[in-house]
Scaffold this motif. Structure first.
Motif, PDB file in Angstrom:
ATOM      1  N   LEU A 244     -39.037 -35.338  -3.902  1.00 32.91           N
ATOM      2  CA  LEU A 244     -40.469 -35.133  -4.179  1.00 32.91           C
ATOM      3  C   LEU A 244     -41.077 -34.062  -3.262  1.00 32.91           C
ATOM      4  CD1 LEU A 244     -41.291 -38.987  -4.144  1.00 32.91           C
ATOM      5  CD2 LEU A 244     -41.003 -37.594  -6.203  1.00 32.91           C
ATOM      6  N   PRO A 245     -40.412 -32.919  -3.123  1.00 34.91           N
ATOM      7  CA  PRO A 245     -40.897 -31.949  -2.130  1.00 34.91           C
ATOM      8  C   PRO A 245     -42.265 -31.350  -2.468  1.00 34.91           C
ATOM      9  CG  PRO A 245     -39.162 -30.973  -3.485  1.00 34.91           C
ATOM     10  CD  PRO A 245     -39.216 -32.431  -3.836  1.00 34.91           C
ATOM     11  N   ASP A 246     -42.496 -31.009  -3.729  1.00 34.24           N
ATOM     12  CA  ASP A 246     -43.728 -30.295  -4.066  1.00 34.24           C
ATOM     13  C   ASP A 246     -44.954 -31.188  -3.965  1.00 34.24           C
ATOM     14  OD1 ASP A 246     -42.314 -28.028  -4.520  1.00 34.24           O
ATOM     15  OD2 ASP A 246     -42.937 -27.771  -6.611  1.00 34.24           O
ATOM     16  N   ILE A 247     -44.847 -32.386  -4.560  1.00 35.76           N
ATOM     17  CA  ILE A 247     -46.064 -33.199  -4.628  1.00 35.76           C
ATOM     18  C   ILE A 247     -46.476 -33.703  -3.252  1.00 35.76           C
ATOM     19  CG2 ILE A 247     -45.795 -33.832  -7.054  1.00 35.76           C
ATOM     20  CD1 ILE A 247     -44.815 -36.574  -6.121  1.00 35.76           C
TER      21      ILE A 247
ATOM     22  N   ALA B 257     -35.584 -32.009  -9.114  1.00 36.06           N
ATOM     23  CA  ALA B 257     -36.536 -32.417  -8.051  1.00 36.06           C
ATOM     24  C   ALA B 257     -37.871 -32.795  -8.698  1.00 36.06           C
ATOM     25  CB  ALA B 257     -36.678 -31.329  -6.994  1.00 36.06           C
ATOM     26  N   ASP B 258     -38.996 -32.268  -8.175  1.00 31.85           N
ATOM     27  CA  ASP B 258     -40.260 -32.515  -8.868  1.00 31.85           C
ATOM     28  C   ASP B 258     -40.785 -31.196  -9.442  1.00 31.85           C
ATOM     29  OD1 ASP B 258     -40.896 -31.449  -6.431  1.00 31.85           O
ATOM     30  OD2 ASP B 258     -42.304 -33.014  -5.827  1.00 31.85           O
ATOM     31  N   ARG B 259     -39.827 -30.417  -9.985  1.00 29.13           N
ATOM     32  CA  ARG B 259     -40.161 -29.125 -10.592  1.00 29.13           C
ATOM     33  C   ARG B 259     -39.509 -29.004 -11.960  1.00 29.13           C
ATOM     34  NH1 ARG B 259     -37.610 -27.348  -5.455  1.00 29.13           N
ATOM     35  NH2 ARG B 259     -39.307 -27.416  -3.935  1.00 29.13           N
TER      36      ARG B 259
ATOM     37  N   ARG C 186     -46.473 -18.587 -16.917  1.00 31.99           N
ATOM     38  CA  ARG C 186     -47.671 -19.213 -16.341  1.00 31.99           C
ATOM     39  C   ARG C 186     -48.146 -20.398 -17.173  1.00 31.99           C
ATOM     40  NH1 ARG C 186     -50.848 -16.597 -12.577  1.00 31.99           N
ATOM     41  NH2 ARG C 186     -49.951 -14.654 -11.858  1.00 31.99           N
ATOM     42  N   SER C 187     -47.476 -20.690 -18.273  1.00 37.34           N
ATOM     43  CA  SER C 187     -47.910 -21.786 -19.148  1.00 37.34           C
ATOM     44  C   SER C 187     -47.842 -23.115 -18.395  1.00 37.34           C
ATOM     45  CB  SER C 187     -47.015 -21.853 -20.381  1.00 37.34           C
ATOM     46  OG  SER C 187     -47.014 -20.600 -21.022  1.00 37.34           O
ATOM     47  N   HIS C 188     -48.648 -24.079 -18.860  1.00 43.50           N
ATOM     48  CA  HIS C 188     -48.759 -25.330 -18.119  1.00 43.50           C
ATOM     49  C   HIS C 188     -47.454 -26.123 -18.053  1.00 43.50           C
ATOM     50  CE1 HIS C 188     -51.022 -28.404 -16.051  1.00 43.50           C
ATOM     51  NE2 HIS C 188     -50.425 -29.309 -16.798  1.00 43.50           N
ATOM     52  N   THR C 189     -46.568 -25.908 -19.001  1.00 40.54           N
ATOM     53  CA  THR C 189     -45.261 -26.580 -18.922  1.00 40.54           C
ATOM     54  C   THR C 189     -44.650 -26.381 -17.528  1.00 40.54           C
ATOM     55  OG1 THR C 189     -44.850 -26.320 -21.293  1.00 40.54           O
ATOM     56  CG2 THR C 189     -42.915 -26.608 -19.893  1.00 40.54           C
ATOM     57  N   GLY C 190     -44.891 -25.233 -16.923  1.00 43.61           N
ATOM     58  CA  GLY C 190     -44.339 -24.937 -15.602  1.00 43.61           C
ATOM     59  C   GLY C 190     -44.889 -25.821 -14.501  1.00 43.61           C
ATOM     60  N   ALA C 191     -45.992 -26.512 -14.761  1.00 47.12           N
ATOM     61  CA  ALA C 191     -46.579 -27.411 -13.755  1.00 47.12           C
ATOM     62  C   ALA C 191     -46.003 -28.811 -13.844  1.00 47.12           C
ATOM     63  CB  ALA C 191     -48.094 -27.461 -13.925  1.00 47.12           C
ATOM     64  N   ALA C 192     -45.248 -29.084 -14.915  1.00 47.17           N
ATOM     65  CA  ALA C 192     -44.717 -30.444 -15.090  1.00 47.17           C
ATOM     66  C   ALA C 192     -43.732 -30.752 -13.970  1.00 47.17           C
ATOM     67  CB  ALA C 192     -44.058 -30.587 -16.447  1.00 47.17           C
ATOM     68  N   GLN C 193     -43.797 -31.976 -13.512  1.00 49.13           N
ATOM     69  CA  GLN C 193     -43.105 -32.305 -12.272  1.00 49.13           C
ATOM     70  C   GLN C 193     -41.930 -33.253 -12.485  1.00 49.13           C
ATOM     71  OE1 GLN C 193     -46.497 -33.969 -10.208  1.00 49.13           O
ATOM     72  NE2 GLN C 193     -47.462 -31.977  -9.898  1.00 49.13           N
ATOM     73  N   GLY C 194     -42.240 -34.426 -13.030  1.00 56.49           N
ATOM     74  CA  GLY C 194     -41.342 -35.564 -12.884  1.00 56.49           C
ATOM     75  C   GLY C 194     -40.053 -35.550 -13.646  1.00 56.49           C
TER      76      GLY C 194
ATOM     77  N   SER D  64     -46.940 -36.651  -9.373  1.00 62.18           N
ATOM     78  CA  SER D  64     -46.127 -37.166 -10.479  1.00 62.18           C
ATOM     79  C   SER D  64     -45.811 -38.647 -10.328  1.00 62.18           C
ATOM     80  CB  SER D  64     -44.820 -36.389 -10.528  1.00 62.18           C
ATOM     81  OG  SER D  64     -43.944 -37.002 -11.420  1.00 62.18           O
ATOM     82  N   GLU D  65     -45.662 -39.281 -11.497  1.00 63.85           N
ATOM     83  CA  GLU D  65     -45.200 -40.664 -11.548  1.00 63.85           C
ATOM     84  C   GLU D  65     -43.795 -40.793 -10.936  1.00 63.85           C
ATOM     85  OE1 GLU D  65     -46.317 -42.367 -15.357  1.00 63.85           O
ATOM     86  OE2 GLU D  65     -44.313 -43.222 -15.452  1.00 63.85           O
ATOM     87  N   ALA D  66     -43.121 -39.663 -10.788  1.00 63.88           N
ATOM     88  CA  ALA D  66     -41.811 -39.684 -10.135  1.00 63.88           C
ATOM     89  C   ALA D  66     -41.913 -40.349  -8.764  1.00 63.88           C
ATOM     90  CB  ALA D  66     -41.272 -38.262  -9.992  1.00 63.88           C
TER      91      ALA D  66
END
Ligand SMILES: Cc1cc2nc3c(=O)[nH]c(=O)nc-3n(C[C@H](O)[C@H](O)[C@H](O)COP(=O)(O)OP(=O)(O)OC[C@H]3O[C@@H](n4cnc5c(N)ncnc54)[C@H](O)[C@@H]3O)c2cc1C
Length: 591
Positions: A329-332, A135-137, A40-48, A257-259
């Protein structure tokens, strides 16, 4: 109270903590203590993405990457550290690949790479494809991969244990016998106190975006680590440098994400003008984040914002193929649909800057050792990841350099912590080391209920930080923020919690976290007031130029300990630390 004995204790199970754990646990008895379940750590939210000069899709090399990092950080970067990071980036990505991370691939089967802001070829000639991604995950994949490898390696986790204090032997201000000796924690499920004695303590507890209202950060990013060490007399560094990411969903702060821009999305104002062409003629929408965020805020100020209140700009993806959007970019794009009801295939998405990343934090050297002043280290104390300030990001971090930082310096800190543990005896812990923590919790529990709630004080803090210490700052706004924070600290002294119980008492822990947030917000505002120049993410309207004559140095924050001279009133003393410059002399930044 229970006690535990380890060689190495790691605070935090995000990317930095788990990367450190993989190294430390091979060499020493290691425990990871984390307030969240690791994945659940925030690293898991990183996208790009995570960058490295692999040169898989076009020419690239680590020297260009070092240069971009230094320039992107507005020359406040310690260049020796940036060089280490850019060089070791390549192995850091390959290590993750070997651990099983499913990166996107080129048609030939190599790890694919995409563009990200500020990453260029030949020192700014043109954008380069340097970001490796899934991807964006990307962060999700990194976190899962590291966790699986930790499980395979039988790393010991203490999940939902909140570290509330760090134990020190000796006084951090003097040479005499000072060292880290463990941590005091609170077990969420039971309310029990656990003391961990350790030869080495590694802080990997992440950022503190929750001092702001509009933020991309998770609710848990309350800066416990830096606040706790500050209270123990250990300095913090460069706290005035906070990054505002250009593309938060307008009004919400949730990150796109900037992606998106890496894949070709364009920012537009109310005239549908691609305004970044005016601000950064070469890199345009892919200029570093500080430049883009300020440009957006400026468009809004000058009346070219969109929507009924003209308070945001647009991120336009409508010229991209839907299949491309879905693949990359499916998630964002789903976030835009879910949270704003906007269809990115056909409509531009409302965006505005959002508080995103702490460039400052606990000062360390390139081995991850924590500094107790501008030069000396504290034996047995380490920090890595967003909590640390090495400083590879200087005044402004480049996108994808953080997932890199946590891997490179997480690894280094894990190795250094285990090596140190092999050379020393376990520290002696004095009787009653848990008492300050027990007293803190007891005070919060015992106070009679008042009208004032923790959530109210937190909201007021976040509002004042958004209003006064955000993208644009002045002497007046910083002073206003400091006065507000002082008043909020007074309110905090009498706030009580409603839940008096022992089991899963999040009410109590949020009250503790609010105390950490207040302390850190004060350092941010103090530093922003002190730094009479504009550099990277710190922009002073009353001093709108960079001033290398007077401010080409890191800022160090020292808390005056009780009993010391000047302990009354504001208790933070500011100092400086030289910037390490190796091959790139500061020059004007143009993009
Ligand atoms: C939405 C979003 C997208 C991002 N995208 C990118 C990207 O694409 N590329 C990039 O390079 N960077 C990105 N970043 C930045 C990057 O993800 C973070 O800076 C980085 O992952 C931080 O990792 P960390 O290991 O330092 O901390 P975290 O992953 O935040 O982990 C912190 C850990 O500390 C623990 N902890 C905290 N306090 C305590 C306590 N008191 N007691 C016990 N444990 C504690 C938590 O439980 C957690 O396990 C993004 C950030 C956000 C918010």
């Amino acid at each position: 109270m229970q006690t535990h004995d380890y060689d190495v204790v790691i605070v935090g199970a995000g990317g930095a903590g788990m990367r450190a754990a993989l190294e430390a646990s091979k060499r020493a008895r290691t425990a990871v203590v984390t307030k969240l379940y690791p994945t659940r750590s925030h690293t898991g939210a990183a996208q790009g993405g995570m960058c490295a000069a692999l040169a898989n899709v076009e020419e690239d090399n680590w020297e260009w990457h070092t240069y971009d990092t230094v320039k992107g950080g507005d020359y406040l970067v310690d260049q020796d550290a940036a060089e280490v990071m850019a060089k070791e980036a390549i192995d850091a990505v390959l290590d993750l690949e070997k651990m099983g991370l499913p990166f996107n691939r080129t048609p030939e089967g190599k790890i694919d790479q995409r563009r990200f802001g500020g990453h260029t070829r030949e020192h700014g000639e043109a954008p380069v494809r340097r970001a490796c991604y899934a991807a964006d995950r990307t962060g999700h994949m990194i976190l899962q991969t590291l966790y699986q490898n930790c499980v395979k390696q039988q790393v010991e986790f203490f999940n939902e244990y909140y570290v509330l204090d760090v134990l020190m032997t000796g006084d951090p201000r003097t040479d005499e016998g000072v060292r880290a000796s463990g941590v005091v924690t609170y077990e969420l499920a039971t309310g029990e106190i656990h003391v961990f004695r350790a030869k080495s303590v590694v802080f990997a507890s992440g950022g503190f975006g929750k001092v702001f209202k509009t933020t991309s950060n998770a609710h848990t990013l309350t800066g416990d680590g830096p606040a706790m060490v500050l209270r123990r007399g250990i300095p913090l560094e460069d706290m005035e440098f906070f990054q505002f990411h250009p593309t938060g969903l307008a009004g919400l702060g949730i990150l796109l994400s900037e992606a998106a821009r890496g894949e070709g999305a364009i920012l537009r104002n109310s005239n549908m003008e691609r305004f970044m062409e005016r601000y950064a003629p070469t890199l345009k929408d892919l200029a570093p984040r500080d430049v883009v965020a300020r440009a957006m805020a400026n468009e809004v100020r000058e009346g070219r914002g969109c929507g009924p209140n003209k308070d945001y700009v647009l991120l336009d993806l409508t010229h991209l193929e839907p299949a491309h959007i879905d693949a990359k970019l499916p998630d964002i794009t789903e976030f835009a649909r879910t949270y704003l009801g906007v269809e990115p295939y056909t409509e531009p998405v409302p965006v505005f800057p959002t508080a995103h990343y702490a460039m400052g934090g606990i000062p360390t050297n390139i081995r991850g050792e924590v500094l107790r002043n501008a030069e000396d280290v504290i034996p047995g104390m380490y920090a890595a990841g967003e909590v640390a300030c090495v400083s590879v990001h200087g005044g402004n971090r480049l996108g994808t350099n953080s997932l890199l930082d946590i891997n490179v310096f997480g690894r280094r800190a894990g190795i250094a912590a285990a090596e140190h543990a092999a050379t020393v005896e376990s520290p002696e812990l004095p009787e009653g080391v848990e008492i300050p923590t027990v007293e803190l919790l007891q005070r919060l529990r015992d106070r009679p209920a008042t009208e004032d709630r923790v959530a109210d004080i937190r909201r007021d803090l976040q509002e004042t930080m958004d209003a006064h210490v955000q993208v644009f700052r002045t002497e007046e706004t910083c002073r206003k923020a400091l006065a507000d924070i002082e008043a909020l600290k007074k309110r905090y002294e009498t706030v009580a919690v409603q839940d008096k119980g022992l089991r899963y008492n999040l009410d109590l822990l949020e009250a503790v976290e609010l105390g950490f947030l207040l302390d850190l917000a004060e350092t941010v505002a103090l530093g922003a007031l002190y730094r009479k120049e504009s550099r990277g993410g710190h922009f002073r309207e009353d001093f709108d130029k960079r001033d290398d004559v007077n401010f080409l140095h890191h800022t160090m924050y020292y808390r005056t300990l009780e009993g010391e001279e000047g302990a009354e009133g504001t208790s933070i003393r500011l100092g400086t630390k030289p910037v390490v410059i190796t091959r790139y002399e500061p020059k004007e930044r143009t993009f």
